[in-house]
Motif scaffolding. Structure first.
Motif, PDB file in Angstrom:
ATOM      1  N   THR A 221       0.842  -1.196   0.000  1.00  0.00           N
ATOM      2  CA  THR A 221       0.000   0.000   0.000  1.00  0.00           C
ATOM      3  C   THR A 221       0.877   1.246   0.000  1.00  0.00           C
ATOM      4  OG1 THR A 221      -1.642  -1.259   1.219  1.00  0.00           O
ATOM      5  CG2 THR A 221      -1.926   1.127   1.177  1.00  0.00           C
ATOM      6  N   SER A 222       1.958   1.187   0.789  1.00  0.00           N
ATOM      7  CA  SER A 222       2.951   2.261   0.684  1.00  0.00           C
ATOM      8  C   SER A 222       4.306   1.692   1.063  1.00  0.00           C
ATOM      9  CB  SER A 222       2.573   3.446   1.569  1.00  0.00           C
ATOM     10  OG  SER A 222       2.651   3.057   2.929  1.00  0.00           O
ATOM     11  N   GLY A 223       5.350   2.434   0.786  1.00  0.00           N
ATOM     12  CA  GLY A 223       6.692   1.957   1.076  1.00  0.00           C
ATOM     13  C   GLY A 223       7.347   1.360  -0.151  1.00  0.00           C
ATOM     14  N   GLU A 224       8.553   0.890   0.034  1.00  0.00           N
ATOM     15  CA  GLU A 224       9.329   0.464  -1.121  1.00  0.00           C
ATOM     16  C   GLU A 224      10.202  -0.726  -0.745  1.00  0.00           C
ATOM     17  OE1 GLU A 224      11.887   2.962  -4.356  1.00  0.00           O
ATOM     18  OE2 GLU A 224      12.667   2.885  -2.322  1.00  0.00           O
ATOM     19  N   VAL A 225      10.392  -1.614  -1.711  1.00  0.00           N
ATOM     20  CA  VAL A 225      11.338  -2.710  -1.535  1.00  0.00           C
ATOM     21  C   VAL A 225      12.415  -2.545  -2.595  1.00  0.00           C
ATOM     22  CG1 VAL A 225      11.667  -5.197  -1.670  1.00  0.00           C
ATOM     23  CG2 VAL A 225       9.569  -4.288  -0.652  1.00  0.00           C
ATOM     24  N   ARG A 226      13.684  -2.650  -2.198  1.00  0.00           N
ATOM     25  CA  ARG A 226      14.777  -2.575  -3.171  1.00  0.00           C
ATOM     26  C   ARG A 226      15.573  -3.855  -3.096  1.00  0.00           C
ATOM     27  NH1 ARG A 226      15.081   2.908  -4.454  1.00  0.00           N
ATOM     28  NH2 ARG A 226      17.015   2.643  -5.624  1.00  0.00           N
ATOM     29  N   VAL A 227      15.833  -4.436  -4.251  1.00  0.00           N
ATOM     30  CA  VAL A 227      16.654  -5.641  -4.304  1.00  0.00           C
ATOM     31  C   VAL A 227      17.914  -5.300  -5.086  1.00  0.00           C
ATOM     32  CG1 VAL A 227      16.815  -7.999  -5.134  1.00  0.00           C
ATOM     33  CG2 VAL A 227      14.670  -7.155  -4.177  1.00  0.00           C
ATOM     34  N   ASN A 228      19.063  -5.514  -4.461  1.00  0.00           N
ATOM     35  CA  ASN A 228      20.332  -5.091  -5.043  1.00  0.00           C
ATOM     36  C   ASN A 228      20.254  -3.632  -5.486  1.00  0.00           C
ATOM     37  OD1 ASN A 228      21.228  -7.699  -4.665  1.00  0.00           O
ATOM     38  ND2 ASN A 228      20.632  -8.340  -6.737  1.00  0.00           N
ATOM     39  N   GLY A 229      19.559  -2.842  -4.700  1.00  0.00           N
ATOM     40  CA  GLY A 229      19.493  -1.415  -4.964  1.00  0.00           C
ATOM     41  C   GLY A 229      18.422  -0.972  -5.950  1.00  0.00           C
ATOM     42  N   VAL A 230      17.743  -1.930  -6.568  1.00  0.00           N
ATOM     43  CA  VAL A 230      16.740  -1.567  -7.564  1.00  0.00           C
ATOM     44  C   VAL A 230      15.345  -1.757  -6.973  1.00  0.00           C
ATOM     45  CG1 VAL A 230      15.865  -2.053  -9.881  1.00  0.00           C
ATOM     46  CG2 VAL A 230      18.308  -2.356  -9.359  1.00  0.00           C
ATOM     47  N   ALA A 231      14.479  -0.770  -7.157  1.00  0.00           N
ATOM     48  CA  ALA A 231      13.136  -0.857  -6.591  1.00  0.00           C
ATOM     49  C   ALA A 231      12.333  -1.959  -7.273  1.00  0.00           C
ATOM     50  CB  ALA A 231      12.429   0.489  -6.736  1.00  0.00           C
ATOM     51  N   VAL A 232      11.580  -2.689  -6.470  1.00  0.00           N
ATOM     52  CA  VAL A 232      10.760  -3.806  -6.976  1.00  0.00           C
ATOM     53  C   VAL A 232       9.430  -3.283  -7.489  1.00  0.00           C
ATOM     54  CG1 VAL A 232       9.352  -5.728  -6.151  1.00  0.00           C
ATOM     55  CG2 VAL A 232      11.775  -5.586  -5.534  1.00  0.00           C
ATOM     56  N   THR A 233       9.058  -3.675  -8.697  1.00  0.00           N
ATOM     57  CA  THR A 233       7.728  -3.306  -9.214  1.00  0.00           C
ATOM     58  C   THR A 233       6.912  -4.541  -9.563  1.00  0.00           C
ATOM     59  OG1 THR A 233       8.637  -3.162 -11.428  1.00  0.00           O
ATOM     60  CG2 THR A 233       8.513  -1.108 -10.180  1.00  0.00           C
ATOM     61  N   GLY A 234       7.551  -5.681  -9.550  1.00  0.00           N
ATOM     62  CA  GLY A 234       6.842  -6.927  -9.872  1.00  0.00           C
ATOM     63  C   GLY A 234       7.831  -8.067  -9.705  1.00  0.00           C
TER      64      GLY A 234
END
Ligand SMILES: Nc1ncnc2c1ncn2[C@@H]1O[C@H](COP(=O)(O)OP(=O)(O)OP(=O)(O)O)[C@@H](O)[C@H]1O
Ligand SMILES: Nc1ncnc2c1ncn2[C@@H]1O[C@H](COP(=O)(O)OP(=O)(O)OP(=O)(O)O)[C@@H](O)[C@H]1O
Ligand SMILES: O=[N+]([O-])[O-]
Ligand SMILES: [Mg+2]
Ligand SMILES: [Mg+2]
Lengths: 267, 250, 307, 276, 267
Positions: A73-86
């Protein structure tokens, strides 16, 4: 044992430079129901981190948000520095109910991630064969899932995740549908594989022993809405034998401590 | 109940009923029940007549076209309804009404909307068969384990591939069950269409023989029809078994 | 011309059987004269009428007076095929005369049918009142029901009458019925169809009239036509044997309208169907050209002459 | 009728991501509204088709509605249904008693299963409509014949459902009852029947649906009475709006009856389904 | 720890005088498949004995034979010295899937054994109420099973078994459908109830820890056909706290020993 106790509402952590997965301010609402409240977490690369917490606290939800399977709903996840969109190729998921295709052989199931990537048959089967061997299922390549025991099925799920060579493996209670003795064996094997594969594992379980036995780091979530209640780093010598680990004083203390903390959530 | 598991006893008890039929027929209880042996003799010569062959062909033709349409439309609509709430809301109420409504009452209306003769019968078959296929497909699609779908997505299957590689295959057992039930209803539909509106094919023969009190031929027709209906359903059930075998303990 | 090639779609509210062999033969004749006819057999006369009204069929077979009076589409009768030939039959064990039927139940074909009209007419003429009129479609079904004892009084066609006399001689009484001379079956079509396809219509009318005349002259010819045109190929032998006696009986009874009915038949029908309640209004106030299209019949009679 | 909304609940929220989940949420709260919209849309299409007109024998929706209301208030429907429902009610009652009894018997006795189940399986899969004209030969055209038509269609479904329900009783409940030394009779009355009752009842519902088909077929094939007469008579005199109104009424009546039965079933027989 | 290792094929034991249940030479064939081969066992009164073994080794089969639910192919079971011919009032079964009647309230479910005996309503409800309280479900009497969590449902199953006041309680994997944390709580409660109720418990589980934690005596069955492979008496001080038990050296040794024995059966 390094024990990082966080205030129940605001678990803030300084970002570690070696974090493979960074979770920043994740909130999740299901309609009017708040499942997760501002989760901030770092998952160090090459380590196994466990999410532990009472039933319904949002462990699966958090794991799926990291996997990109459901949106936050809000916030962000980054994997190896890249934001996750799917969903992405750098993350692979291992499912509680195995999620094997019942109509496909072990071989095809394990190679499925590669098949979807469009890899040629010979090539992907060679890779799949390697991982089938690694999880100890050589000789079962042409069997169908229903011909395997629960433990063997989950090995197939694991081999499939390994086969795509993702950096991050997300495991949602991978052993809960496996019988106890197989599970125990599987835990021992998992430790070996964690060591062998040098990947980042994020692991969900209900079992305190399992969490302490397998993890480099345990994140304890509070009851719904899930917040980070506590972070524990068991610091157990994983080179020791399984039996030695299970007798380790630090291991036993950690199990007991966690149990005392979680007991109040049990009905 | 698994007909397959009871196939042998089932045949055996039907044979017992056949014997009873023969005895009742021989006793001459009613002109309506001729001895089974006479019926079988009649059936044997009936299938050799051009009239029967033409009727069977007409009937089969209507049935096959109607079923093909029902399967295509049924699976597609079921898929839509299973995946998209909008489609589910829009069609759900009608599918649920028509799956159990006395469609026979509608048959006379169909001719006006779709055409006369074979067309009416094709539409009747379609209308009898399609709803259960929609419902079962929808149920199958909704029963696809969420994890299996997420597995597909997490390994990069999106859009069409998600459907062809995961969803449709996973829903196949239910889709086949729907098709089997649809076939049973379709056979009923073809007969009702031919009896209620367009007196062609099998319906014409039924009408003809019952009018002339030609009970041997009447029962011969009935036996052949029932046997075909059961055979079709057993055939699909067999395929279902095989699919379920692979589906294992889903 | 495209019109000559288009099929003429005929909707018939019954299955093909011995009773309509002569009609099938007439259509074969028309086909030879270049009219491509496609028959559709429907469950009942009113479905056939519905097919014509909705434009699914070009020509229907039946007696659609009530329908013509009601429906918005101009449908017109253009040829009478047969007059009502029905026989009120009662179980002799219970009834002997019309008076016995007073307060009793009788069965007829369907609501608004000719058979019902006949029974209503007899009610008036005999000064009796039935307790109930029930509907059993199919003369052979009513015959069967009579034989089985499921109904005691009904009305059957000539085939049924013969069956009753054969299977249970003396068990049933055929009640007398004077001079009902109304249309049983006729050909009808939408007016626009008749206007646009005079050629096809004329050929059909002519074929039927010549056929009717031939059958009346020589009833045995029907069996020959059956062989020639391969009609009803799998008819059981006992029914094949019935063909000639059946048509002989009808020919002797002058059952085939040799001049296609026309205005005279329409007047008779007005009288009968207003009495029976199918038509509303005074018979005298009903206009022939609101029910009949006489042009095709007049053209053909002009060609083949009246008989 | 309540099934789709019910089965959907959780599914819906899962399926979409991003924008589509927004719509999903919006729709979830508007299910009733959507149903109404769906019905309205159907009637609109009907009205338009009737006005074109696609056929002179195809009335518009409004004409049909007018005819429907007229027939509703002038007593035509009341009289017709009084006649149509009679064989239906009698036939369903007979089928229910006989079918549930036979079903339980087949479920409990292997021999009864062997002897009777195949017959019902054949009867259920076969197009029984073909046999309806035969009934007239034996039982004429009265109530008896129509009742028999209802029984012929309804009985196999009811019997087979009863049979399956009893056969598939949860074995661990049966073991539980045995382990507490429940008698044979207690086992049937306290475990097997309650456990089977939802499926038996569902069978009755399917049987009723089949019974509606049976009575309509009887009224169209044996003798036009009741609602069947309304259909055939209005067709024969080209009162097409009335004919359509009659067709709609029977579908409406059967749908409402079946829905009511289903609601009753959920409320009375399934405490575990009542809430949530 | 008393460790009675038996030869794999002939596990013979001198009958103890205090045996509540004696199993003598039990064999069981399912069609052509041999499930159990000559089992001889004694189950001491007032103790909790666990049957442990790999999946499919016949644990459930043996328990049901003791319960009188299925007949043995040969051999005999005696309870309090009387040969078993069918279910009896001195034995009560607790089912893995709970076997609760979904149409009945908690109260009726718990009182069901008494209802079958023909006991009056008031009387049986009073007894049921007592045991509902004992398993910690007071206040839930009028709920239906579907309104309870897995752990609570199994408590209902346990209360029902207590309510008929049988001497012997047979429990087939009672916790396998309960989540880990609830299970742990339940184990602790079970120990309390064993102490409180002074009954003979025969318990089937897949979990080695659970077996060692709860049991006075552990019977290990070999792979199919099931035979008695080993009998272990953990001799742990059950008066200690749960945490203390789990740290007990004897406990840890026993777990490890059993695990080493069973590991080879795991696939
Ligand atoms: N799709 C959904 N729609 C609505 N609510 C949901 C959905 N998925 C999960 N929830 C709710 O969100 C909360 C968190 O669920 P989640 O599955 O993440 O918990 P969990 O910690 O994995 O639980 P468990 O230990 O039982 O697996 C629960 O209360 C659950 O009921
Ligand atoms: N009714 C039955 N008919 C035929 N075979 C059976 C039956 N019940 C059990 N078996 C077989 O007998 C063997 C023992 O079964 P049982 O259920 O007693 O094992 P278990 O030790 O309880 O296994 P689990 O740990 O999986 O519960 C298994 O191989 C099983 O497949
Ligand atoms: O209405 N019918 O489905 O026969
Ligand atoms: Mg979860
Ligand atoms: Mg078991």
């Amino acid at each position: 044992m390094r024990n990082i106790t966080a205030a129940a509402t605001t678990a803030v952590e300084t970002p570690s430079p070696d974090a493979a997965v960074e979770v920043r301010g994740i909130c999740k609402m299901y309609a009017d129901m708040e499942a997760l409240r501002s989760i901030d977490l770092d998952f160090p690369a090459g380590k196994l981190t466990t999410l532990l917490g009472p039933s319904g606290c949002g462990k699966t939800t958090l794991l799926k948000i990291i996997a990109g399977l459901i949106p936050a709903t809000s916030g962000e996840v980054r994997v190896n520095g890249v934001a996750v969109t799917g969903p992405g190729p750098e993350r692979a998921f291992v499912f509680q109910d195995f999620a094997l295709m019942p109509w496909a052989t072990v071989m095809r199931n394990v190679a499925f991630g590669l098949e979807l990537k469009g890899m040629g048959k010979a090539e992907r089967q060679a890779i799949a064969r390697k991982y089938i061997a690694e999880v100890g299922l050589s000789g079962f390549e042409e069997k169908y899932p229903h011909e395997l025991s629960g433990g063997m099925r989950q090995r197939v799920g694991l081999a499939r995740a390994f086969a795509v060579n993702a950096d991050v493996l997300l495991l949602d209670e991978p052993f809960s549908a496996v019988d106890e003795q197989n599970r125990r064996k599987f835990q021992e094997d998992l430790l070996r594989l964690v060591d062998l594969e040098k990947k980042t594992f994020i692991f969900v379980t209900h079992s305190i022993e399992e969490a302490v036995y397998c993890s480099d780091r345990i994140v304890i979530l509070s009851r719904r809405p899930g917040r980070v209640a506590q972070i524990i780093e068991p610091e157990i010598d994983r080179t020791a034998s399984p039996d030695a680990i299970r007798r380790d004083q630090g291991y036993l203390d950690t199990v007991e401590e966690i149990w005392q903390g979680l007991k109040r959530y049990v009905d | 109940m698994t007909i397959f598991g009871y196939r042998v006893p089932m045949m055996a008890s039907l044979l017992a009923w056949c014997v009873i039929w023969e005895i009742v027929g021989q006793m001459g209880v009613s002109f309506l029940i001729p001895p089974l042996s006479d019926v079988l003799v009649a059936a044997f010569s009936l299938v050799q007549t051009g009239t029967w062959q033409a009727a069977a062909l007409t009937t089969l033709n209507s049935f096959v076209i109607g079923m093909a349409l029902a399967i295509v439309v049924g699976v597609m609509l079921g898929l839509l309804m299973g995946r998209f709430p909008v489609a589910d809301n829009l069609f759900g109420i009608w599918v649920n009404i028509f799956v159990s409504a006395p469609l026979s009452a509608l048959v006379p209306v169909l001719m006006i909307l779709f055409g006369m003769g074979e067309t009416t019968v094709v539409v009747t078959v379609f209308l009898f068969a399609v709803w259960i296929i929609v419902l079962d497909t929808r149920a199958g699609i909704q029963a696809v384990p969420r994890s299996l779908e997420e597995m597909g997505r997490s390994y990069g299957a999106g859009g069409l591939r998600l459907y062809t590689k995961i969803i449709l295959l996973a829903a196949l057992p239910e889709i086949l069950a729907g098709i089997r039930l649809g076939m049973v209803r379709g056979v009923k539909g073809v007969v009702i269409g031919q009896l209620l509106v367009s007196i062609i094919g099998y319906g014409e023969l039924f009408e003809l023989y019952s009018r002339n009190f030609d009970m041997e031929n009447f029962w011969a027709l009935t036996i052949i029809l029932f046997a075909v209906a059961m055979g079709l359903s057993a055939l699909i059930e067999n395929i279902e078994k095989r699919v379920e075998y692979y589906a294992g303990v889903r | 011309a495209p019109q000559a090639e288009a099929k003429v779609r005929v909707a018939y509210g019954d299955i093909a059987s011995v009773e309509n062999l002569h009609l099938l033969a007439a259509f074969e004749l028309a086909k030879q004269k270049g009219v491509d006819i496609e028959m559709t057999y429907l469950k009942s006369e009113d479905i056939a009428a519905q097919a014509v009204v909705s434009g699914q069929a070009d020509i229907g077979v039946g007696g659609p007076y009530a329908l013509i009076q009601k429906v918005k589409v101009p449908v017109r009768i253009f040829l009478q095929l047969s007059t009502l030939r029905f026989y009120p039959a009662v179980n002799a064990e219970f009834y002997k005369t019309w008076k016995d039927l007073n307060g009793q139940e009788v069965a007829v074909h369907s609501r608004g049918s000719g058979t019902e009209a006949i029974m209503r007419l007899m009610e008036q003429k005999q000064g009796i009142k039935f307790s109930k009129i029930s509907y059993i479609p199919g003369s052979e079904v009513r015959t069967g029901a009579l034989l089985q004892g499921n109904v005691k009084a009904t009305i059957v066609d000539s085939n049924g009458r013969r069956l009753l006399e054969q299977k249970a001689p003396g068990k049933f009484v055929i009640l007398p019925m004077d001079g009902v001379n109304a249309t049983d079956e006729a050909l009808f079509a939408r007016q626009d169809y008749l206007e646009k396809n005079p050629k096809d219509v004329d050929i059909i009318v002519e074929s039927i009239l010549t056929t009717w005349r031939e059958v009346t002259k020589n009833p045995a010819v029907v069996a020959e036509w059956r062989a020639k045109y391969k009609l009803l190929p799998d008819l059981p032998a006992d029914q094949v044997a019935e063909i000639t006696p059946y048509f002989t009986e009808l020919a002797e009874g002058k059952a085939f309208p040799l001049n296609g009915g026309g205005a005279a038949a329409a007047k008779d029908d007005f009288a009968f169907y207003t009495l029976s309640g199918q038509l509303t209004g005074e018979p005298a106030s009903l206009k022939v050209d609101e029910f009949w299209a006489l042009e095709p019949l007049n053209r053909v009679l002009g060609k083949v002459g009246t008989n | 009728m309540s099934a789709p909304a019910h089965a959907n609940g959780s599914r819906r929220a899962i399926s979409g991501t991003g924008a589509s989940s927004f719509w999903g949420k919006l729709l979830e709260h508007r299910t009733a509204l959507w149903r109404a919209a769906s019905i309205a849309l159907f009637f609109l299409v009907w009205e338009i088709a009737g006005r074109i007109p696609i056929s002179f024998a195809f009335p518009t929706f409004l004409e049909t509605l007018r005819a429907f209301l007229t027939m509703l208030f002038n007593g035509a429907f009341v009289a017709a249904y009084a006649e149509t429902l009679q064989p239906l009610v009698i036939g369903i009652t007979i089928s229910a008693v006989l079918g549930v009894g036979l079903g339980i018997l087949m479920g409990l006795s292997r021999f009864a299963e062997w002897l009777v189940a195949p017959v019902f399986i054949v009867l259920q899969a076969a197009p029984m409509a073909a046999l309806i004209p035969l009934i007239t030969f034996v039982y004429g055209i009265g109530l008896m014949s129509k009742t028999l038509a209802v029984v012929m269609l309804a009985l196999p479904v009811i019997a087979l459902n009863g049979y399956k329900a009893v056969r598939n009783t949860n074995p661990s409940l049966v073991d539980m009852c045995r382990s507490f030394q429940g008698s044979w009779w207690q086992r049937i009355v306290k475990i097997i029947l309650p456990d089977a009752s939802p499926i038996i009842f569902a069978g009755l519902r399917l049987g009723l649906a089949a019974g509606f088909i049976g009575v309509i077929l009887a009224e169209l094939l044996i003798t036009p009475t009741g609602i069947g007469d309304l259909i055939t008579y209005h067709r024969s005199v080209a009162d097409y709006p009335e004919m359509y109104a009659a067709v709609v009424s029977i579908i409406l009546v059967s749908t409402l009856t079946l829905s009511a039965l289903e609601a009753f079933e959920v409320r009375v027989l399934r405490p575990e389904k009542r809430k949530g």
